[in-house]
Design an enzyme around this catalytic site. Structure first.
Site, PDB file in Angstrom:
ATOM      1  N   TYR A  88     -38.907  34.868 -12.693  1.00 48.61           N
ATOM      2  CA  TYR A  88     -38.373  35.470 -13.912  1.00 48.61           C
ATOM      3  C   TYR A  88     -36.866  35.340 -13.875  1.00 48.61           C
ATOM      4  CZ  TYR A  88     -37.090  39.095 -17.344  1.00 48.61           C
ATOM      5  OH  TYR A  88     -36.540  39.779 -18.413  1.00 48.61           O
ATOM      6  N   ASP A 119     -31.003  31.098  -8.989  1.00 48.06           N
ATOM      7  CA  ASP A 119     -30.896  32.375  -9.686  1.00 48.06           C
ATOM      8  C   ASP A 119     -30.855  33.469  -8.611  1.00 48.06           C
ATOM      9  OD1 ASP A 119     -32.848  34.163 -12.225  1.00 48.06           O
ATOM     10  OD2 ASP A 119     -31.221  34.774 -10.894  1.00 48.06           O
ATOM     11  N   LYS A 164     -26.713  42.275 -11.306  1.00 49.79           N
ATOM     12  CA  LYS A 164     -27.104  43.455 -10.536  1.00 49.79           C
ATOM     13  C   LYS A 164     -25.992  43.964  -9.600  1.00 49.79           C
ATOM     14  CE  LYS A 164     -31.972  42.175 -10.986  1.00 49.79           C
ATOM     15  NZ  LYS A 164     -32.709  43.182 -11.744  1.00 49.79           N
TER      16      LYS A 164
END
Ligand code: KE4
Length: 425
Positions: free
Chosen positions: A144, A239, A267
């Site tokens: 994802y 990623d 994050k």
């Protein structure tokens, strides 16, 4: 456990917000029950509006590696806020943040700040297509990368949790440009490249998969991706929105010694405020506006408060021994939980302070094997732990996180709770 206020808030929220939440996985649809509405959090603890306190392993899905409301982070944000919250102009803070990221991540000569992980991957994808002049992208089933149109194909996280890996609303013409490979399956990548020589702009991969539960890369998998992409002239995009500054100060690429062409971050670099970043080799980044033809922009990109929170976090993470401490705590928890749940078929995965327990006896190496997990049993495990005051991700297909704020006592309490809940599974 009393959840009256949360339940009442959810009834009200559902009248104005889809499923009462601003991100799907928070709705607890796959685990059932009523999601606690959170009032505050300190260190490793999170407290809901009914006064229930939990030991937190969600960590806001990764950012809170130092625990919640770290005094130095809060103090820095307060001071920054008193100087204004957004200017829409360059600031010295963004130069400092770029210095920290470029120094920490050797493959990143240049970096651009954005406001979410999705923005980071979306921008990196557009840049890869613009730089190479190619249109196809390879992603992995179960990975994802945020809710980017091109990447909501066979997606993990909420897509996997709710059984909607292929989102509606993606034009067929666009979805066709996204080719799907099997995580840890180099042969599937080779097959795509031999079918589409010279057409693939980039392979985007989570170097440690964190959105189908946590799945480490097989020996040679990442090295193979580097070789295949380099040979064909495609770009390799890591990623590292989850793994960046999580599994080491240089992320997964530092841990595994891989040199990707581009990296996406998020994050942790925001310290809990909205931040993302993408970057890589200078010759590629020169194609980004206003230098080059690939447009990308953002009102709040490099926002002074968010960058302050992120910078303060990174400077604490640079301290000697932090990652050794996280490794030691992660190992202690994994060992204790494994012993507490002995007898229950579980595949326990952990790298540093990120972990996942798959309720299956099948070794989990990719999407298909992750899907063999008993999600009903996971839901019972989740609810049992919640009522014991242990707050884990409300999905089998997510990752748990230990922070520097967790104490040995927190870990022992967690292990004891797992032992009690395991008896009823
Ligand atoms: P955001 O746009 O949510 O900041 O980041 C998207 C993203 C990109 N790349 C990876 C590897 C990610 O894990 C994410 C977002 N992670 C999910 C949880 N697995 C965020 C939680 C949520 O969607 O509510």
């Amino acid at each position: 456990m009393k959840l009256d206020t949360s339940i009442a808030l959810m009834e009200k929220a559902k009248k104005m917000i889809p499923a009462g939440v601003n991100s799907p996985v928070r709705a607890y649809l796959s685990v059932g029950g009523n999601p606690p509405f959170i009032k505050e959090a300190q260190g490793a603890k999170i407290t809901d509006v009914d006064g229930n306190t939990y030991i937190d392993y969600v960590a806001s899905w990764g950012p809170m590696i130092l625990g919640h409301a770290h005094p130095k982070v809060v103090e820095a944000i307060k001071a920054a806020a008193e100087r204004g919250t957004s200017y829409g102009a360059p600031t010295p803070l963004e130069v400092e943040m770029a210095e920290e990221i470029v120094a920490a991540v050797p493959s990143m000569d240049w970096v651009r700040m954005v406001s979410s992980g999705t923005e980071a991957t979306m921008s990196a994808l557009r840049l890869a297509r613009g730089f190479t002049g190619r249109t196809k992208i390879v992603k992995f089933e179960g990975c994802y990368h945020g809710h980017v149109d091109s990447l909501l194909v066979k997606a993990g996280s909420g897509g996997m949790t709710f059984g909607t890996p292929d989102s509606a609303g993606i034009p067929e013409g666009l979805a066709r440009e996204t080719l799907i490979a099997t995580y840890n399956g180099l042969a599937s990548v080779e097959a795509l490249f031999s079918r589409h020589p010279g057409e693939i702009a980039a392979v985007i991969v989570e170097p440690i998969a964190g959105n189908m539960g946590m799945i480490p890369p097989r020996e040679g998998f990442l090295e193979g991706l580097r070789e295949i992409t380099r040979k064909d002239g495609a770009l390799l995009i890591f990623d590292e929105v989850i793994t960046g500054f999580r599994v080491g100060f240089s992320g997964a690429q530092g841990r595994f010694g891989i040199d990707p062409d581009m990296t996406c971050l998020g994050k942790i670099i925001g310290g809990g405020l909205p931040v993302g970043a993408f970057g890589g080799k200078a010759e590629i980044m020169e194609a980004i506006a206003p230098l080059g033809p690939v447009y990308q922009a953002g009102t709040l990109s490099g926002n002074p408060l968010a960058v302050t929170a992120g910078l303060t976090t990174l400077r604490i993470l640079k301290k000697e021994g932090i990652y050794e401490q996280l490794e030691e705590m992660g190992a202690y928890l994994a060992k204790g939980v494994g012993e507490a749940g002995a007898g229950i078929p579980v595949q326990s995965h952990r790298i540093g302070s990120m972990f996942c327990n798959f309720f299956t006896e099948t070794p989990v190496v990719d999407y298909a094997t992750a899907k063999t997990s008993d999600t009903e049993r996971f839901a019972r495990f989740f609810s049992g732990l919640l009522s014991e005051g242990i707050y884990i991700a409300p999905s089998q297909f997510e990752t748990g996180f230990v922070s520097t704020a967790h104490t040995r006592e927190d870990l022992d309490r967690t292990i004891e709770a797992v032992a009690r809940v395991a008896k009823s599974l």
